[in-house]
Scaffold this active site. Structure first.
Site, PDB file in Angstrom:
ATOM      1  N   CYS A 104     -30.078  -1.605  -1.299  1.00 55.06           N
ATOM      2  CA  CYS A 104     -30.416  -2.460  -0.163  1.00 55.06           C
ATOM      3  C   CYS A 104     -31.220  -3.638  -0.685  1.00 55.06           C
ATOM      4  CB  CYS A 104     -31.212  -1.687   0.883  1.00 55.06           C
ATOM      5  SG  CYS A 104     -31.507  -2.628   2.397  1.00 55.06           S
ATOM      6  N   VAL A 105     -30.711  -4.828  -0.471  1.00 58.18           N
ATOM      7  CA  VAL A 105     -31.371  -6.029  -0.974  1.00 58.18           C
ATOM      8  C   VAL A 105     -31.489  -7.071   0.131  1.00 58.18           C
ATOM      9  CG1 VAL A 105     -30.579  -5.668  -3.339  1.00 58.18           C
ATOM     10  CG2 VAL A 105     -29.206  -7.039  -1.799  1.00 58.18           C
TER      11      VAL A 105
END
Length: 124
Positions: A104-105
């Site tokens: 998750c970025v």
């Protein structure tokens, strides 16, 4: 050999790509954003509402491919603002109960200025 997956219950691709591709016993979805397939529009501006629509879109694609959320092995998530991380996780966790691997970025900008985008790899 790969097979393209398409369902009218998820948004049409907004570029030269497929909703998903089946290769062997795996399905690879393209990144899904919060477009409602019935209207073709992003209908909510909250992270919770957009994540809900994203998960509905993913679910429709998984179903069309003959699989389900329980068979997801990896997700890649992009959110526009890490301040939305907890709210995103709240909705995400209701769908991805098998707890697949995940990245998750934060992304500077996403298509159609949405707040999140998610792609998955699942077993068939």
């Amino acid at each position: 050999m790969s097979e393209k997956i398409y369902t009218k219950n998820a948004p049409d691709a907004i570029g030269p790509y497929s909703q998903a591709v089946k290769c062997g016993n795996l399905i690879f979805t393209s990144g899904q954003i919060a477009i409602n397939p019935a209207s073709g529009a992003v209908e909510t501006q909250t992270i919770e509402g957009q994540t809900e629509q994203i998960c509905k879109n993913i679910g429709a694609i998984l179903e069309a491919a003959g699989t389900s959320f329980d068979k997801v092995v990896k997700t890649t998530c992009f959110i526009a603002d890490m301040a939305d991380f907890a709210a995103f996780n709240e909705v995400y966790g209701r769908y991805f109960t098998s707890k697949p691997a995940r990245s998750c970025v934060a992304a500077k900008q996403l298509p159609k200025n949405v707040l999140a985008e998610v792609e998955v790899i699942a077993e068939i």
